[in-house]
Design a protein around this motif. Structure first.
Motif, PDB file in Angstrom:
ATOM      1  N   ALA A   9     -49.132  27.353 -12.447  1.00  0.00           N
ATOM      2  CA  ALA A   9     -50.213  27.469 -13.424  1.00  0.00           C
ATOM      3  C   ALA A   9     -50.421  26.168 -14.195  1.00  0.00           C
ATOM      4  O   ALA A   9     -51.125  26.143 -15.194  1.00  0.00           O
ATOM      5  CB  ALA A   9     -49.914  28.621 -14.391  1.00  0.00           C
ATOM      6  N   GLY A  10     -49.808  25.097 -13.736  1.00  0.00           N
ATOM      7  CA  GLY A  10     -50.000  23.804 -14.375  1.00  0.00           C
ATOM      8  C   GLY A  10     -48.985  23.498 -15.456  1.00  0.00           C
ATOM      9  O   GLY A  10     -49.186  22.598 -16.258  1.00  0.00           O
ATOM     10  N   GLY A  11     -47.886  24.235 -15.485  1.00  0.00           N
ATOM     11  CA  GLY A  11     -46.837  23.964 -16.462  1.00  0.00           C
ATOM     12  C   GLY A  11     -46.107  22.677 -16.120  1.00  0.00           C
ATOM     13  O   GLY A  11     -46.142  22.199 -14.989  1.00  0.00           O
ATOM     14  N   THR A  12     -45.434  22.134 -17.113  1.00  0.00           N
ATOM     15  CA  THR A  12     -44.681  20.899 -16.915  1.00  0.00           C
ATOM     16  C   THR A  12     -43.535  21.119 -15.938  1.00  0.00           C
ATOM     17  O   THR A  12     -43.244  20.292 -15.092  1.00  0.00           O
ATOM     18  CB  THR A  12     -44.124  20.391 -18.262  1.00  0.00           C
ATOM     19  N   ARG A  13     -42.853  22.267 -16.088  1.00  0.00           N
ATOM     20  CA  ARG A  13     -41.709  22.621 -15.243  1.00  0.00           C
ATOM     21  C   ARG A  13     -41.972  23.967 -14.581  1.00  0.00           C
ATOM     22  O   ARG A  13     -42.867  24.701 -14.968  1.00  0.00           O
ATOM     23  CB  ARG A  13     -40.448  22.762 -16.078  1.00  0.00           C
ATOM     24  N   ASP A  14     -41.103  24.323 -13.653  1.00  0.00           N
ATOM     25  CA  ASP A  14     -41.264  25.587 -12.950  1.00  0.00           C
ATOM     26  C   ASP A  14     -40.946  26.796 -13.823  1.00  0.00           C
ATOM     27  O   ASP A  14     -41.642  27.805 -13.773  1.00  0.00           O
ATOM     28  CB  ASP A  14     -40.391  25.614 -11.683  1.00  0.00           C
ATOM     29  N   PHE A  15     -39.866  26.702 -14.613  1.00  0.00           N
ATOM     30  CA  PHE A  15     -39.447  27.841 -15.434  1.00  0.00           C
ATOM     31  C   PHE A  15     -39.069  27.376 -16.831  1.00  0.00           C
ATOM     32  O   PHE A  15     -38.381  26.373 -16.989  1.00  0.00           O
ATOM     33  CB  PHE A  15     -38.224  28.551 -14.817  1.00  0.00           C
ATOM     34  N   ASP A  16     -39.514  28.118 -17.836  1.00  0.00           N
ATOM     35  CA  ASP A  16     -39.066  27.972 -19.216  1.00  0.00           C
ATOM     36  C   ASP A  16     -38.597  29.345 -19.651  1.00  0.00           C
ATOM     37  O   ASP A  16     -39.401  30.259 -19.845  1.00  0.00           O
ATOM     38  CB  ASP A  16     -40.198  27.487 -20.131  1.00  0.00           C
ATOM     39  N   LEU A  17     -37.285  29.509 -19.751  1.00  0.00           N
ATOM     40  CA  LEU A  17     -36.695  30.796 -20.101  1.00  0.00           C
ATOM     41  C   LEU A  17     -35.923  30.639 -21.399  1.00  0.00           C
ATOM     42  O   LEU A  17     -34.839  30.056 -21.420  1.00  0.00           O
ATOM     43  CB  LEU A  17     -35.773  31.279 -18.978  1.00  0.00           C
ATOM     44  N   GLY A  18     -36.505  31.142 -22.480  1.00  0.00           N
ATOM     45  CA  GLY A  18     -35.889  30.925 -23.782  1.00  0.00           C
ATOM     46  C   GLY A  18     -35.890  29.445 -24.073  1.00  0.00           C
ATOM     47  O   GLY A  18     -36.904  28.784 -23.976  1.00  0.00           O
ATOM     48  N   GLY A  19     -34.747  28.895 -24.371  1.00  0.00           N
ATOM     49  CA  GLY A  19     -34.650  27.472 -24.637  1.00  0.00           C
ATOM     50  C   GLY A  19     -34.213  26.662 -23.439  1.00  0.00           C
ATOM     51  O   GLY A  19     -33.846  25.502 -23.571  1.00  0.00           O
ATOM     52  N   THR A  20     -34.244  27.271 -22.247  1.00  0.00           N
ATOM     53  CA  THR A  20     -33.775  26.601 -21.034  1.00  0.00           C
ATOM     54  C   THR A  20     -34.937  26.349 -20.078  1.00  0.00           C
ATOM     55  O   THR A  20     -35.675  27.261 -19.735  1.00  0.00           O
ATOM     56  CB  THR A  20     -32.705  27.456 -20.319  1.00  0.00           C
ATOM     57  N   GLY A  21     -35.078  25.101 -19.657  1.00  0.00           N
ATOM     58  CA  GLY A  21     -36.085  24.745 -18.667  1.00  0.00           C
ATOM     59  C   GLY A  21     -35.421  24.490 -17.321  1.00  0.00           C
ATOM     60  O   GLY A  21     -34.297  23.963 -17.269  1.00  0.00           O
ATOM     61  N   ILE A  22     -36.116  24.886 -16.253  1.00  0.00           N
ATOM     62  CA  ILE A  22     -35.589  24.675 -14.908  1.00  0.00           C
ATOM     63  C   ILE A  22     -36.706  24.115 -14.032  1.00  0.00           C
ATOM     64  O   ILE A  22     -37.789  24.697 -13.946  1.00  0.00           O
ATOM     65  CB  ILE A  22     -35.076  25.990 -14.275  1.00  0.00           C
ATOM     66  N   GLU A  23     -36.424  22.996 -13.409  1.00  0.00           N
ATOM     67  CA  GLU A  23     -37.320  22.425 -12.404  1.00  0.00           C
ATOM     68  C   GLU A  23     -36.643  22.630 -11.059  1.00  0.00           C
ATOM     69  O   GLU A  23     -35.486  22.245 -10.875  1.00  0.00           O
ATOM     70  CB  GLU A  23     -37.560  20.944 -12.673  1.00  0.00           C
ATOM     71  N   VAL A  24     -37.339  23.263 -10.112  1.00  0.00           N
ATOM     72  CA  VAL A  24     -36.777  23.569  -8.801  1.00  0.00           C
ATOM     73  C   VAL A  24     -37.415  22.659  -7.760  1.00  0.00           C
ATOM     74  O   VAL A  24     -38.642  22.513  -7.721  1.00  0.00           O
ATOM     75  CB  VAL A  24     -37.007  25.049  -8.424  1.00  0.00           C
ATOM     76  N   LYS A  25     -36.584  22.062  -6.926  1.00  0.00           N
ATOM     77  CA  LYS A  25     -37.053  21.212  -5.833  1.00  0.00           C
ATOM     78  C   LYS A  25     -36.372  21.664  -4.552  1.00  0.00           C
ATOM     79  O   LYS A  25     -35.190  22.002  -4.551  1.00  0.00           O
ATOM     80  CB  LYS A  25     -36.718  19.733  -6.081  1.00  0.00           C
ATOM     81  N   THR A  26     -37.129  21.650  -3.482  1.00  0.00           N
ATOM     82  CA  THR A  26     -36.602  22.023  -2.170  1.00  0.00           C
ATOM     83  C   THR A  26     -36.861  20.885  -1.212  1.00  0.00           C
ATOM     84  O   THR A  26     -37.935  20.281  -1.231  1.00  0.00           O
ATOM     85  CB  THR A  26     -37.286  23.308  -1.659  1.00  0.00           C
ATOM     86  N   THR A  27     -35.868  20.600  -0.373  1.00  0.00           N
ATOM     87  CA  THR A  27     -36.029  19.543   0.616  1.00  0.00           C
ATOM     88  C   THR A  27     -35.492  20.021   1.960  1.00  0.00           C
ATOM     89  O   THR A  27     -34.527  20.771   2.015  1.00  0.00           O
ATOM     90  CB  THR A  27     -35.315  18.245   0.184  1.00  0.00           C
ATOM     91  N   ALA A  28     -36.154  19.608   3.014  1.00  0.00           N
ATOM     92  CA  ALA A  28     -35.680  19.907   4.363  1.00  0.00           C
ATOM     93  C   ALA A  28     -35.495  18.609   5.139  1.00  0.00           C
ATOM     94  O   ALA A  28     -35.331  18.622   6.352  1.00  0.00           O
ATOM     95  CB  ALA A  28     -36.661  20.825   5.085  1.00  0.00           C
TER      96      ALA A  28
END
Length: 159
Positions: free
Chosen positions: A4-23
């Protein structure tokens, strides 16, 4: 939040998570799409969760993963609809399931805590006239910041 255009993938409470996948084969690298993606702003802690995949005859397809999430959501039609809309935002079209038949296994998962010294570009070092900043990080040089998924869950659950 990412689709949805957020800076990171997840913001849960005070914790942010950016997820990256590589093959990719060779160096374990990830692509960071902006100078804000790894900024510890509007969160108390930030993690980079990297998943390394490998093609395999015994693995799961993207469709398998989507189906598992829909099963986890259960009978909440509103959440299923939101999930499907977010899939479309990232280019996954449910009616095109036949093109997502490649199977993968998870080769490895790495979680990095983004804190002082982690190699990154942030908006405070980028001049105002510079934009569309993107860069790659060699994760093999980031052992000092390795963490684990349990640390993320402790932060989210307050334990």
């Amino acid at each position: 939040k990412g689709p949805a255009g957020g800076t990171r993938d997840f913001d849960l409470g005070g914790t942010g998570i950016e997820v990256k996948t590589t093959a990719g084969k060779g160096l374990l690298t990830v692509r960071i799409s902006s100078e804000r993606q790894l900024e510890v702003i509007a969160v108390e802690s930030l993690f980079l969760w990297c998943i390394s995949l490998e093609k395999s005859e015994i693995g799961d397809t993207l469709n398998d993963a989507v189906d598992r999430v829909i099963t986890l959501i259960g009978n909440d039609e509103e959440l299923v609809t939101i999930f499907k809309e977010k899939l479309m935002l990232v280019g996954y079209i449910l009616s095109d399931r036949d093109i997502y038949m490649t199977k993968f296994i998870v080769r490895a998962e790495y979680v990095y805590e983004i804190r002082e010294g982690f190699p990154r570009i942030t908006s405070d070092v980028v001049p105002n006239c510079v934009f569309d900043v993107g860069y790659s990080i060699d994760l093999e040089a980031c052992e000092e910041w390795l963490s684990d998924p349990a640390t993320i869950w402790k932060n989210i659950l307050g334990g």
